[in-house]
Design a protein around this motif. Sequence first.
Motif, PDB file in Angstrom:
ATOM      1  N   SER A   1       0.907  -1.150   0.151  1.00  0.00           N
ATOM      2  CA  SER A   1      -0.147  -0.169   0.212  1.00  0.00           C
ATOM      3  C   SER A   1       0.929   1.204  -0.068  1.00  0.00           C
ATOM      4  O   SER A   1       0.529   2.199  -0.510  1.00  0.00           O
ATOM      5  CB  SER A   1      -0.868  -0.213   1.215  1.00  0.00           C
ATOM      6  N   THR A   2       2.042   1.107   0.531  1.00  0.00           N
ATOM      7  CA  THR A   2       2.991   2.201   0.527  1.00  0.00           C
ATOM      8  C   THR A   2       3.260   2.711  -0.839  1.00  0.00           C
ATOM      9  O   THR A   2       3.443   3.805  -1.003  1.00  0.00           O
ATOM     10  CB  THR A   2       4.118   1.783   1.541  1.00  0.00           C
ATOM     11  N   TYR A   3       3.647   1.359  -1.620  1.00  0.00           N
ATOM     12  CA  TYR A   3       3.955   2.061  -2.943  1.00  0.00           C
ATOM     13  C   TYR A   3       2.850   2.558  -3.595  1.00  0.00           C
ATOM     14  O   TYR A   3       2.963   3.657  -4.297  1.00  0.00           O
ATOM     15  CB  TYR A   3       4.493   0.953  -3.655  1.00  0.00           C
ATOM     16  N   ILE A   4       1.878   1.914  -3.578  1.00  0.00           N
ATOM     17  CA  ILE A   4       0.618   2.490  -4.348  1.00  0.00           C
ATOM     18  C   ILE A   4       0.388   3.952  -3.872  1.00  0.00           C
ATOM     19  O   ILE A   4       0.235   4.991  -4.705  1.00  0.00           O
ATOM     20  CB  ILE A   4      -0.619   1.699  -4.257  1.00  0.00           C
ATOM     21  N   ALA A   5       0.389   4.375  -2.847  1.00  0.00           N
ATOM     22  CA  ALA A   5       0.212   5.583  -2.121  1.00  0.00           C
ATOM     23  C   ALA A   5       1.223   6.409  -2.644  1.00  0.00           C
ATOM     24  O   ALA A   5       0.778   7.565  -3.066  1.00  0.00           O
ATOM     25  CB  ALA A   5       0.279   5.580  -0.645  1.00  0.00           C
ATOM     26  N   LYS A   6       2.558   6.135  -2.935  1.00  0.00           N
ATOM     27  CA  LYS A   6       3.573   7.000  -3.133  1.00  0.00           C
ATOM     28  C   LYS A   6       3.361   7.420  -4.734  1.00  0.00           C
ATOM     29  O   LYS A   6       3.635   8.468  -4.992  1.00  0.00           O
ATOM     30  CB  LYS A   6       4.744   6.479  -2.764  1.00  0.00           C
ATOM     31  N   GLU A   7       2.944   6.352  -5.343  1.00  0.00           N
ATOM     32  CA  GLU A   7       2.947   6.421  -6.746  1.00  0.00           C
ATOM     33  C   GLU A   7       1.756   7.459  -7.176  1.00  0.00           C
ATOM     34  O   GLU A   7       1.877   8.182  -8.032  1.00  0.00           O
ATOM     35  CB  GLU A   7       2.865   5.009  -7.469  1.00  0.00           C
ATOM     36  N   LEU A   8       0.774   7.269  -6.446  1.00  0.00           N
ATOM     37  CA  LEU A   8      -0.504   7.979  -6.801  1.00  0.00           C
ATOM     38  C   LEU A   8      -0.946   9.232  -6.090  1.00  0.00           C
ATOM     39  O   LEU A   8      -1.650  10.005  -6.173  1.00  0.00           O
ATOM     40  CB  LEU A   8      -1.693   7.194  -6.793  1.00  0.00           C
ATOM     41  N   GLY A   9       0.252   9.468  -4.950  1.00  0.00           N
ATOM     42  CA  GLY A   9      -0.012  10.582  -4.349  1.00  0.00           C
ATOM     43  C   GLY A   9      -1.131  10.540  -2.964  1.00  0.00           C
ATOM     44  O   GLY A   9      -1.838  11.651  -2.731  1.00  0.00           O
ATOM     45  N   PHE A  10      -1.428   9.246  -2.750  1.00  0.00           N
ATOM     46  CA  PHE A  10      -2.283   9.237  -1.481  1.00  0.00           C
ATOM     47  C   PHE A  10      -1.569   8.893  -0.269  1.00  0.00           C
ATOM     48  O   PHE A  10      -0.380   8.693  -0.158  1.00  0.00           O
ATOM     49  CB  PHE A  10      -3.467   8.037  -1.886  1.00  0.00           C
ATOM     50  N   ASP A  11      -2.537   8.754   0.699  1.00  0.00           N
ATOM     51  CA  ASP A  11      -2.042   8.198   1.954  1.00  0.00           C
ATOM     52  C   ASP A  11      -2.069   6.843   2.331  1.00  0.00           C
ATOM     53  O   ASP A  11      -3.076   6.212   1.776  1.00  0.00           O
ATOM     54  CB  ASP A  11      -2.680   8.798   3.235  1.00  0.00           C
ATOM     55  N   PRO A  12      -1.259   6.055   2.463  1.00  0.00           N
ATOM     56  CA  PRO A  12      -0.892   4.434   2.537  1.00  0.00           C
ATOM     57  C   PRO A  12      -2.261   4.066   3.510  1.00  0.00           C
ATOM     58  O   PRO A  12      -2.670   3.176   3.005  1.00  0.00           O
ATOM     59  CB  PRO A  12       0.382   4.414   3.533  1.00  0.00           C
ATOM     60  N   THR A  13      -2.626   4.816   4.611  1.00  0.00           N
ATOM     61  CA  THR A  13      -3.734   4.036   5.235  1.00  0.00           C
ATOM     62  C   THR A  13      -4.940   4.051   4.405  1.00  0.00           C
ATOM     63  O   THR A  13      -5.646   3.145   4.520  1.00  0.00           O
ATOM     64  CB  THR A  13      -3.873   5.001   6.865  1.00  0.00           C
ATOM     65  N   GLN A  14      -4.850   5.123   3.843  1.00  0.00           N
ATOM     66  CA  GLN A  14      -6.220   5.199   2.956  1.00  0.00           C
ATOM     67  C   GLN A  14      -6.396   4.130   1.944  1.00  0.00           C
ATOM     68  O   GLN A  14      -7.482   3.360   1.659  1.00  0.00           O
ATOM     69  CB  GLN A  14      -6.311   6.640   2.289  1.00  0.00           C
ATOM     70  N   VAL A  15      -5.081   3.898   1.153  1.00  0.00           N
ATOM     71  CA  VAL A  15      -4.954   2.952   0.403  1.00  0.00           C
ATOM     72  C   VAL A  15      -5.377   1.581   0.837  1.00  0.00           C
ATOM     73  O   VAL A  15      -6.070   0.835   0.336  1.00  0.00           O
ATOM     74  CB  VAL A  15      -3.667   2.854  -0.095  1.00  0.00           C
ATOM     75  N   ARG A  16      -4.989   1.281   2.081  1.00  0.00           N
ATOM     76  CA  ARG A  16      -5.364  -0.083   2.794  1.00  0.00           C
ATOM     77  C   ARG A  16      -6.686  -0.235   3.233  1.00  0.00           C
ATOM     78  O   ARG A  16      -7.389  -1.113   2.875  1.00  0.00           O
ATOM     79  CB  ARG A  16      -4.380  -0.291   3.951  1.00  0.00           C
ATOM     80  N   LYS A  17      -7.203   0.860   3.519  1.00  0.00           N
ATOM     81  CA  LYS A  17      -8.835   1.011   3.905  1.00  0.00           C
ATOM     82  C   LYS A  17      -9.622   0.744   2.620  1.00  0.00           C
ATOM     83  O   LYS A  17     -10.461   0.206   2.655  1.00  0.00           O
ATOM     84  CB  LYS A  17      -9.177   2.370   4.472  1.00  0.00           C
ATOM     85  N   ASP A  18      -9.143   1.453   1.410  1.00  0.00           N
ATOM     86  CA  ASP A  18      -9.892   1.200   0.254  1.00  0.00           C
ATOM     87  C   ASP A  18      -9.860  -0.195  -0.154  1.00  0.00           C
ATOM     88  O   ASP A  18     -10.826  -0.591  -0.761  1.00  0.00           O
ATOM     89  CB  ASP A  18      -9.374   2.084  -0.958  1.00  0.00           C
ATOM     90  N   ILE A  19      -8.497  -0.877  -0.198  1.00  0.00           N
ATOM     91  CA  ILE A  19      -8.303  -2.115  -0.715  1.00  0.00           C
ATOM     92  C   ILE A  19      -9.144  -3.114   0.177  1.00  0.00           C
ATOM     93  O   ILE A  19      -9.846  -4.084  -0.155  1.00  0.00           O
ATOM     94  CB  ILE A  19      -7.116  -2.399  -0.669  1.00  0.00           C
ATOM     95  N   GLU A  20      -9.336  -2.931   1.435  1.00  0.00           N
ATOM     96  CA  GLU A  20      -9.957  -3.475   2.477  1.00  0.00           C
ATOM     97  C   GLU A  20     -11.532  -3.740   2.009  1.00  0.00           C
ATOM     98  O   GLU A  20     -12.114  -4.869   2.207  1.00  0.00           O
ATOM     99  CB  GLU A  20     -10.007  -3.040   3.814  1.00  0.00           C
ATOM    100  N   TYR A  21     -11.932  -2.610   1.730  1.00  0.00           N
ATOM    101  CA  TYR A  21     -13.459  -2.804   1.018  1.00  0.00           C
ATOM    102  C   TYR A  21     -13.761  -3.939  -0.116  1.00  0.00           C
ATOM    103  O   TYR A  21     -14.719  -4.547  -0.007  1.00  0.00           O
ATOM    104  CB  TYR A  21     -13.958  -1.390   0.275  1.00  0.00           C
ATOM    105  N   THR A  22     -12.743  -4.130  -0.735  1.00  0.00           N
ATOM    106  CA  THR A  22     -12.994  -5.206  -2.002  1.00  0.00           C
ATOM    107  C   THR A  22     -12.738  -6.645  -1.238  1.00  0.00           C
ATOM    108  O   THR A  22     -13.020  -7.566  -2.220  1.00  0.00           O
ATOM    109  CB  THR A  22     -11.699  -5.031  -3.069  1.00  0.00           C
TER     110      THR A  22
END
Lengths: 220, 220
Positions: free
Chosen positions: A42-63
């Motif tokens: 999630s850290t990598y995705i976040a850095k690449e897209l300019g988001f927060d890593p926690t946010q990425v993890r939460k989003d992914i959790e929904y799936t």
Amino acid sequence: MTKTEKTNKKIKATPEPTLRRLPRYLHLLKFLRETGDKSVSSTYIAKELGFDPTQVRKDIEYTGIVGRPKTGFNIVELISSIEEFLNWKNITDAFLVGTGSLGTAMLGYGRFKDYGLNFVAAFDNNEMKIGKTIHETPVLSMEKLVDLAKRMHINIGVITVPAFAAQHSADLLIEGGIRAIWNFAPIHLKVPEGVLVENAQLTQSLAVLTHKLADAISKD
Amino acid sequence: MTKTEKTNKKIKATPEPTLRRLPRYLHLLKFLRETGDKSVSSTYIAKELGFDPTQVRKDIEYTGIVGRPKTGFNIVELISSIEEFLNWKNITDAFLVGTGSLGTAMLGYGRFKDYGLNFVAAFDNNEMKIGKTIHETPVLSMEKLVDLAKRMHINIGVITVPAFAAQHSADLLIEGGIRAIWNFAPIHLKVPEGVLVENAQLTQSLAVLTHKLADAISKD
DNA sequence: TAGATTGTTAATCGATTAACAATC
DNA sequence: TAGATTGTTAATCGATTAACAATC
């Protein structure tokens, strides 16, 4: 909070911001898959897209997918999980109303199947267009819309007509039993309860751009 | 909070949700103007578009206009105020990169001047298209983009190329001194600080629609 | 005037971000 | 093992909604 309240918490609907970010993850993930990577954090995705890593993890959790500490998420699984969640694996038949320049462009895009959408027919009032095909999709008379939508059990209608004709197009689609409308006309559609409307209005996006730009320039 | 803090509060940037709602008000207001109405209340706008009246008033407040208790807002003034605020009264010259189906549709739309945008040139790599015009906009070689953007002091670039070519297109636009990019390619653009990017990604909008529809159907 | 609507402050709600134990 | 990353709870932030005095 009482124990009961805690237990009874209902399953929350996915926040719209999350739904809007998921396709962005998906595009990045598909790119990473090409390069041969097996997993991603999630850290990598976040850095690449300019988001927060926690946010990425939460989003992914929904799936519904779970990752592994230290390594992250399996890319192929994650792609599958997101596509499943957005219902992009079941290709849904759709009607398109209005074969002007935008409607024609959409019929010509040819990639909507990647996003779960398949245009089975287009509709227009223009006699010159009726009976022809646009990028292999037949163009039919508006008069056939309601019956055909009912018979084919179409769920999604896409409106690409001018503003003045949009409400009438929506009414026909709804009469035909459609459940969701993707509206490109710059107008607020009135629909009965239970019918989903998603506005893909370019002017909204443009408003953000032009205002921010004017703001930035004024600060030079 | 100390008095100093209260005094020093900086002018907040307009929230993006507000910017996205303003065009919706505008479309309604233009419709009301046609019907001959002179004024409108936030209550009416809210009911018509399904928003909260307080929210409508707050949004309108950002544009700087003041209303009158009992009667509401003057429609003509309010239209003017919103257009001014979004900078849609100063027509800004823009470049369009990529004359595929979507790019062509945008050049053909012809109404972007209502939203402050004027396409002065389009760019493509396709030799068949270079030198021609699309809906009166000349199509030029990509090689001319950077110099021409500099010479004409272009501020806005619109990217309608396929995903694989989008970053390169963005790089060229930025080299040409562009300040803002309206990106239609399904990819995250990497741009230097100070360059605005607004993503008009259809897939984001579609994700909301398909997920909610699947959710609704599963509850039937 | 009476009553509807504005402008604005306060309360609520929901999304984002921070913190950190669990885990591979 | 040590260290990076997940999953999750708590804190923060910002937007929405409620409340209401001011006003035409």
